[in-house]
Design a protein around this motif. Structure first.
Motif, PDB file in Angstrom:
ATOM      1  N   ALA A  49       0.831  -1.206   0.000  1.00 13.29           N
ATOM      2  CA  ALA A  49       0.000   0.000   0.000  1.00 13.29           C
ATOM      3  C   ALA A  49       0.862   1.251   0.000  1.00 13.29           C
ATOM      4  O   ALA A  49       0.588   2.219  -0.717  1.00 13.29           O
ATOM      5  CB  ALA A  49      -0.929  -0.013   1.212  1.00 13.29           C
ATOM      6  N   ILE A 106      -1.127   4.433  -1.568  1.00 16.28           N
ATOM      7  CA  ILE A 106      -2.515   4.367  -1.108  1.00 16.28           C
ATOM      8  C   ILE A 106      -2.687   5.217   0.149  1.00 16.28           C
ATOM      9  O   ILE A 106      -1.903   5.106   1.088  1.00 16.28           O
ATOM     10  CB  ILE A 106      -2.912   2.906  -0.804  1.00 16.28           C
ATOM     11  CG1 ILE A 106      -2.773   2.038  -2.052  1.00 16.28           C
ATOM     12  CG2 ILE A 106      -4.325   2.833  -0.224  1.00 16.28           C
ATOM     13  CD1 ILE A 106      -3.729   2.368  -3.164  1.00 16.28           C
ATOM     14  N   ALA A 140      -1.853   4.123   4.099  1.00 11.99           N
ATOM     15  CA  ALA A 140      -1.110   2.880   3.876  1.00 11.99           C
ATOM     16  C   ALA A 140      -0.578   2.269   5.168  1.00 11.99           C
ATOM     17  O   ALA A 140      -0.623   1.057   5.365  1.00 11.99           O
ATOM     18  CB  ALA A 140       0.039   3.128   2.898  1.00 11.99           C
ATOM     19  N   VAL A 159      -3.306   0.141   7.168  1.00 14.94           N
ATOM     20  CA  VAL A 159      -4.243  -0.731   6.456  1.00 14.94           C
ATOM     21  C   VAL A 159      -4.724  -1.890   7.323  1.00 14.94           C
ATOM     22  O   VAL A 159      -5.872  -2.325   7.199  1.00 14.94           O
ATOM     23  CB  VAL A 159      -3.638  -1.265   5.139  1.00 14.94           C
ATOM     24  CG1 VAL A 159      -3.503  -0.153   4.122  1.00 14.94           C
ATOM     25  CG2 VAL A 159      -2.309  -1.957   5.375  1.00 14.94           C
ATOM     26  N   ASP A 166     -10.194   9.692  -0.534  1.00 10.44           N
ATOM     27  CA  ASP A 166      -9.005   9.027   0.005  1.00 10.44           C
ATOM     28  C   ASP A 166      -9.384   7.790   0.802  1.00 10.44           C
ATOM     29  O   ASP A 166      -8.770   6.725   0.667  1.00 10.44           O
ATOM     30  CB  ASP A 166      -8.216   9.993   0.899  1.00 10.44           C
ATOM     31  CG  ASP A 166      -7.389  10.987   0.110  1.00 10.44           C
ATOM     32  OD1 ASP A 166      -7.310  10.834  -1.124  1.00 10.44           O
ATOM     33  OD2 ASP A 166      -6.821  11.911   0.731  1.00 10.44           O
ATOM     34  N   TYR A 167     -10.395   7.939   1.663  1.00 15.97           N
ATOM     35  CA  TYR A 167     -10.844   6.784   2.442  1.00 15.97           C
ATOM     36  C   TYR A 167     -11.385   5.692   1.522  1.00 15.97           C
ATOM     37  O   TYR A 167     -11.063   4.506   1.668  1.00 15.97           O
ATOM     38  CB  TYR A 167     -11.922   7.179   3.454  1.00 15.97           C
ATOM     39  CG  TYR A 167     -12.666   5.972   3.947  1.00 15.97           C
ATOM     40  CD1 TYR A 167     -12.060   5.081   4.832  1.00 15.97           C
ATOM     41  CD2 TYR A 167     -13.934   5.663   3.463  1.00 15.97           C
ATOM     42  CE1 TYR A 167     -12.713   3.932   5.237  1.00 15.97           C
ATOM     43  CE2 TYR A 167     -14.587   4.519   3.864  1.00 15.97           C
ATOM     44  CZ  TYR A 167     -13.976   3.651   4.749  1.00 15.97           C
ATOM     45  OH  TYR A 167     -14.611   2.501   5.134  1.00 15.97           O
ATOM     46  N   CYS A 173      -8.666   3.689  -0.257  1.00 14.87           N
ATOM     47  CA  CYS A 173      -8.024   2.724   0.621  1.00 14.87           C
ATOM     48  C   CYS A 173      -8.937   1.521   0.861  1.00 14.87           C
ATOM     49  O   CYS A 173      -8.488   0.368   0.838  1.00 14.87           O
ATOM     50  CB  CYS A 173      -7.647   3.383   1.946  1.00 14.87           C
ATOM     51  SG  CYS A 173      -6.801   2.279   3.097  1.00 14.87           S
ATOM     52  N   GLN A 207      -7.599  -6.363  -2.899  1.00 17.01           N
ATOM     53  CA  GLN A 207      -6.152  -6.542  -2.752  1.00 17.01           C
ATOM     54  C   GLN A 207      -5.596  -7.719  -3.546  1.00 17.01           C
ATOM     55  O   GLN A 207      -4.395  -7.754  -3.833  1.00 17.01           O
ATOM     56  CB  GLN A 207      -5.789  -6.690  -1.277  1.00 17.01           C
ATOM     57  CG  GLN A 207      -6.452  -7.860  -0.577  1.00 17.01           C
ATOM     58  CD  GLN A 207      -6.136  -7.899   0.905  1.00 17.01           C
ATOM     59  OE1 GLN A 207      -5.122  -8.449   1.311  1.00 17.01           O
ATOM     60  NE2 GLN A 207      -7.003  -7.312   1.709  1.00 17.01           N
ATOM     61  N   ARG A 265      -1.776   8.464  -5.862  1.00 16.01           N
ATOM     62  CA  ARG A 265      -2.401   7.830  -4.710  1.00 16.01           C
ATOM     63  C   ARG A 265      -2.605   6.332  -4.856  1.00 16.01           C
ATOM     64  O   ARG A 265      -2.838   5.650  -3.878  1.00 16.01           O
ATOM     65  CB  ARG A 265      -3.749   8.502  -4.419  1.00 16.01           C
ATOM     66  CG  ARG A 265      -3.630   9.795  -3.630  1.00 16.01           C
ATOM     67  CD  ARG A 265      -4.997  10.451  -3.506  1.00 16.01           C
ATOM     68  NE  ARG A 265      -5.060  11.404  -2.390  1.00 16.01           N
ATOM     69  CZ  ARG A 265      -4.575  12.614  -2.417  1.00 16.01           C
ATOM     70  NH1 ARG A 265      -3.948  13.035  -3.511  1.00 16.01           N
ATOM     71  NH2 ARG A 265      -4.683  13.409  -1.371  1.00 16.01           N
ATOM     72  N   CYS A 266      -2.590   5.806  -6.067  1.00  9.98           N
ATOM     73  CA  CYS A 266      -2.787   4.358  -6.170  1.00  9.98           C
ATOM     74  C   CYS A 266      -1.818   3.666  -7.112  1.00  9.98           C
ATOM     75  O   CYS A 266      -1.868   2.449  -7.263  1.00  9.98           O
ATOM     76  CB  CYS A 266      -4.221   4.023  -6.569  1.00  9.98           C
ATOM     77  SG  CYS A 266      -4.707   4.592  -8.193  1.00  9.98           S
TER      78      CYS A 266
END
Length: 490
Positions: free
Chosen positions: A314, A319, A322, A325, A391-392, A395, A402, A436-437
């Motif tokens: 992450a 992410i 991170a 997580v 953002d939340y 994640c 995943q 961000r990702c």
């Protein structure tokens, strides 16, 4: 320099209560005042070279003795039967030299309690594991057999490790775990006089603020084990080596430029398993962990090595949240979000993206209880006191997906960061998303935007995927495992 351990995210213990300690995989260490910087600079010049020379001399001497002891023995010989005679008689000398190498580096090793014999405890369970300097336990335990990857033996220190007659782990062997457990069982139950097997059941390094989940491999034999705990009671923690924190060379430099450091090794009483523990290695491991945690005065947290890898992935991808997580996953489960995967349904353009606590809980359709408040606190922007909801959601989607290729996460991310028009992402939004990702640099993002030949000022998901499929450096987007495809850093 503040040597205390710091962390950034909370964690939950096995009983569901918030622990007093934070992320075990984070360690921060900086020279934060002029006095420490000057002192470190002076000792780097006048003390470090002397220590390095003496340590190298001692290590080479120990290595030379190990070569002598291993002369004429193949790896099959080392795995077939324990050393005897003059070969074994060299071990105390090598252990003495090893301890002297630590003392030459300014670190005194103090031993408390008494090491049990192999007959009493064939296996030594060592925790917490927090540093490459934990290798001193090998010298303190009279060169007990370590568990080591075979690939790591092909180096200068390999001879010293081989001299412990280690239990090898073969990375290329699909049955490696089962074969390792089988060999541990054979060693632990053998009638021959093998060295004790030494295991670090946590499987990875932490900041010693807790004991994470013990792997059950060393508990399968069902024999008595002796717990061994390691402490570094120094004013400045220059030894902790975690996934997020200073690298090995920096830690070694800062440790060798300290006037004095210390390491305490304590042998606890032998733990004798009951019948239930013999039948259940996980229960056995958990109960031994509890004993060791009590002796250390730290909590136990149900973190695992896989959690550590997930957090590392992450962070590598950029992410949001991170470092937390594992805790975010726990909180989502408590709030009933993990099973429903509500975030995948919420991954739509939002008119109000900046949310206060009550708005955040309302958006998730959950009560604003302690779990929801903590989830809010992880993502809150200190400057505004609010959460940027995409953002939340990003994640949360990362956790839900995943095991899927990143391309699937991207399809949700595009919906999250667009302005609601449905046309695609602007240059600014696209740069924000890819940082961000995917942890892509601004240059790569701008190159991708080059597909917008008509000058529309935006890029769609399909256009980016088409672009990425032609770029070898972006191939990690289409695989389920990105561990071998490190994104380009910003």
């Amino acid at each position: 320099m503040n040597g205390k351990m710091h962390s950034e995210t909370g964690a939950f213990s096995s009983d569901g209560m918030r622990a007093e300690i934070l992320n075990p995989f984070v360690h921060k260490l900086e020279l934060d005042n002029t006095y420490d910087k000057i002192k470190t600079a002076i000792f780097t010049v006048i003390l470090l070279p002397f220590r390095v020379v003496v340590i190298c001399y001692l290590i080479v001497t120990a290595w030379f003795l190990a070569c002598i002891g291993l002369y004429g023995l193949s790896e099959d010989d080392l795995r077939r039967k324990p050393m005897t005679g003059w070969r074994r008689a060299l071990k105390p000398l090598i252990c003495f030299i090893g301890k002297m190498s630590y003392l030459a580096g300014g670190m005194a090793i103090t031993i408390r309690g008494q090491q049990a014999s192999r007959k009493e405890a064939p296996i030594l369970v060592v925790a917490p594991h927090s540093s490459f300097l934990d290798s001193c336990i090998v010298y303190a335990t009279k060169m007990s057999s370590v568990i080591v990857r075979k690939e790591s033996m092909d180096n200068y220190v390999g001879k010293l490790i081989n001299y412990t007659q280690p239990v090898y782990v073969w990375r290329d062997d699909p049955n490696s775990r089962q074969n390792t457990i089988k060999e541990i069982i054979e060693r632990a139950t053998s009638k021959e006089d093998w060295p004790q097997v030494l295991i670090f059941p946590e499987g990875t390094c932490t900041n010693r603020s807790c004991l994470i989940t013990f792997k059950p491999g060393g508990f399968y034999p069902g024999v008595p084990v002796q717990p061994v705990i390691i402490r570094y009671p120094n004013a400045r923690d220059t030894v902790t080596w975690t996934w997020e924190g200073p690298g090995a060379l920096k830690l070694l430099w800062l440790t060798l430029t300290q006037v004095h450091s210390s390491c305490e090794i304590e042998f606890l009483p032998v733990y004798y398993p009951n019948e239930e523990e013999r039948r259940d290695p996980k229960l056995y491991a958990s109960n031994v962990r509890n004993v060791m945690a009590e002796a250390l005065g730290v909590p136990v947290l149900d973190y695992t090595y896989d959690d550590c890898k997930l957090a590392a992935r992450a962070k590598q991808l950029g992410i949001p949240g991170a470092n937390a997580v594992r805790e975010i996953s726990e909180l989502r489960s408590q709030l009933g979000l993990e099973q429903s995967q509500r975030e995948l349904q919420l991954a739509l353009p939002l008119s109000a993206r900046w949310l206060a606590p009550h708005e955040f809980a309302r958006a998730l359709a959950v009560p604003l209880d302690a779990a929801a408040q903590r989830l809010f606190d992880i993502f809150v922007q200190r400057s505004s006191g609010m959460v940027y909801f995409p953002d939340y959601l990003l994640c949360a989607c990362f956790l839900s997906l995943q095991h899927a290729p990143l391309a699937e996460l991207l399809s949700y991310a595009f919906k999250l960061y667009e302005d609601g028009s449905g046309d695609g992402l602007s240059a600014r939004a696209f740069a924000e998303l890819t940082s961000r990702c995917l942890a892509l640099s601004r240059d790569v993002a701008l190159s991708a935007l080059g597909v917008d030949l008509a000058g529309r000022g935006y890029i769609t998901y399909d256009e980016f995927i088409s672009y990425a499929q032609k770029k070898a450096e972006l191939s990690f987007i289409f695989t389920c495992d990105t561990s071998h495809h490190k994104p380009k850093a910003q």
